[in-house]
Design an enzyme around this catalytic site. Sequence first.
Site, PDB file in Angstrom:
ATOM      1  N   LYS A 130       0.930  -1.269   0.057  1.00 35.69           N
ATOM      2  CA  LYS A 130      -0.073   0.112  -0.108  1.00 35.69           C
ATOM      3  C   LYS A 130       0.841   1.449  -0.099  1.00 35.69           C
ATOM      4  O   LYS A 130       1.835   1.288   0.776  1.00 35.69           O
ATOM      5  CB  LYS A 130      -0.791  -0.105   1.251  1.00 35.69           C
ATOM      6  N   SER A 205      -9.134   1.993   2.786  1.00 37.02           N
ATOM      7  CA  SER A 205      -8.226   3.022   2.098  1.00 37.02           C
ATOM      8  C   SER A 205      -7.081   1.979   1.239  1.00 37.02           C
ATOM      9  O   SER A 205      -6.390   2.292   0.401  1.00 37.02           O
ATOM     10  CB  SER A 205      -7.457   3.950   2.756  1.00 37.02           C
ATOM     11  N   SER A 229     -10.172  -0.082   6.450  1.00 34.52           N
ATOM     12  CA  SER A 229      -9.228  -0.119   5.447  1.00 34.52           C
ATOM     13  C   SER A 229      -8.857  -1.209   4.850  1.00 34.52           C
ATOM     14  O   SER A 229      -8.200  -1.297   3.648  1.00 34.52           O
ATOM     15  CB  SER A 229      -8.338   1.129   5.677  1.00 34.52           C
TER      16      SER A 229
END
Length: 521
Positions: A130, A205, A229
Amino acid sequence: MALRRLEKAQVWLFKAVMGLLFMLFRLLSPRSTSMPGKKLPPVSDPLLLASATQLAKKIRRKEVSSVEVVRAYIDRIQEVNPFVNAVIKDRFDAALLEASQVDKLIEEETGGEEVLEDRLPLLGVPLSVKESFALQGMPFTTGLVSRRGVVATVDAPPVALLKRAGAIPLGVTNTPELCMWSETHNHLSGITNNPYDLERIVGGSSGGEGSILGAAGAVIGVGSDIGGSIRMPCFFNGIFGHKTTPGVVSPDNQQSEYVSSGPMCRYAEDLLPMLKIMAGPKAHMLSLNTKVELKKLRFFTIPHDGGSPMTFPISQDLLEIQRKVVQRLEADLGVEVQEVNFPELRYSFQIWNTYMGLPDEKGKPPQAFSELMGEPGRPIWPLWELLKWMVGKSEHTMAAIGLALIEMTHPKPSPFILQQKEKLQKKVDELLGTDGVFLYPTHPRVAPKHHHPLFRPFDFAYTAIINILGLPVTQCPLGLNEEGLPLGLQVVAGKLQDHLTLEVAVFLEKTFGGWRDPGAK
């Protein structure tokens, strides 16, 4: 207990603001760049269908080289990323060089396979990261235009531990602006598409991670979770993910007692070894080496939040798949799954929103979202940014502007909401103990169409409440619905009992089939 007038007014105001923003978005935003009718190509290389655990073993035994595995994943990313826009910066050349060094190390190793497995359990296995995690030499922007050109100079602790275990990063994946929205979209890297339906969201996210993993462009990845997330992207993209008990895995650049970092992967058997690595010196806190006998656990199911006015009702296909999980647990394990309901769950969003705004133990309030949006300069003015957005001049997404606008209305903490949290915490802790597990929906619906979360902004409350309760939770895929979209649910245990939910995930994978190739529909 009914919401007090103040809370009712807050609900109405939030829904009105977000509804207005959604209508403005539909009216003023440019045409969608999605690809209706197109679908991903199916997986053709069998190396892409092996777990990270299996790949590491094959590499150690010289049944396949690390270069072959890394090349297979590079080819897949190049094949699918034009469709999903998940990987925003690659390091393919460096990864191939590192893979060749792995193969050389294995050739020269004299201690045998066991030594390599103990010292480097993920040796030669590709990894996606990420973008909000620092990966040395890669962009480190969290989707902010003002941070364009910022490059990480060191590795975030979880990334460093995975690299130290032999994993080879292939690149970094997209996030929403500042990692604070349930759709992965920003004005630096664009919007990320769902591999099962390119017109739908991937969640946030850790949405880029979820998308590239679901598309079989990665086998393992790393995410962080402050309100869902990890779990929402895993749910929408049909993969596994684990939000750890807080305080065990070092977070990325976010500092909050409600943030947890954890593994994301396509195969359940990879969750446990990844968590052992990512937890580092704190792994002993989770009893990860303890054998779990599922038949001796106490199981509970919570089918919905009790009818919160903030969230949409749970869809029938998700209610039905949770009932099927209950039936299989009872039939296969001989356990009784008890249905429970907590009226306090109706206030899940208000609890999350309140606790996210509370000062820390030193009395310092959290940094304002408008300040974060303005970094490294001055805070933004949300109303001014909205006007700029309406004429196409804002560097920020509508979602980020909307969050900044809502922050302006943030009321003082409600004693009623604080009381609801404390009551819920006590009830849940007493229910779970050290041998209890409950099932809970991840979201009211399967993956929505792009931008629809602007109209349904509080549905993430189903995941967010687990962050505030401080509980470990594993997201598990449960096949596809009639539209070919992933189904799934959350498996939640008591604090520090992560090993329980990980074992349930392995059972559910065997029972329901786990990840499905989106190109094979």
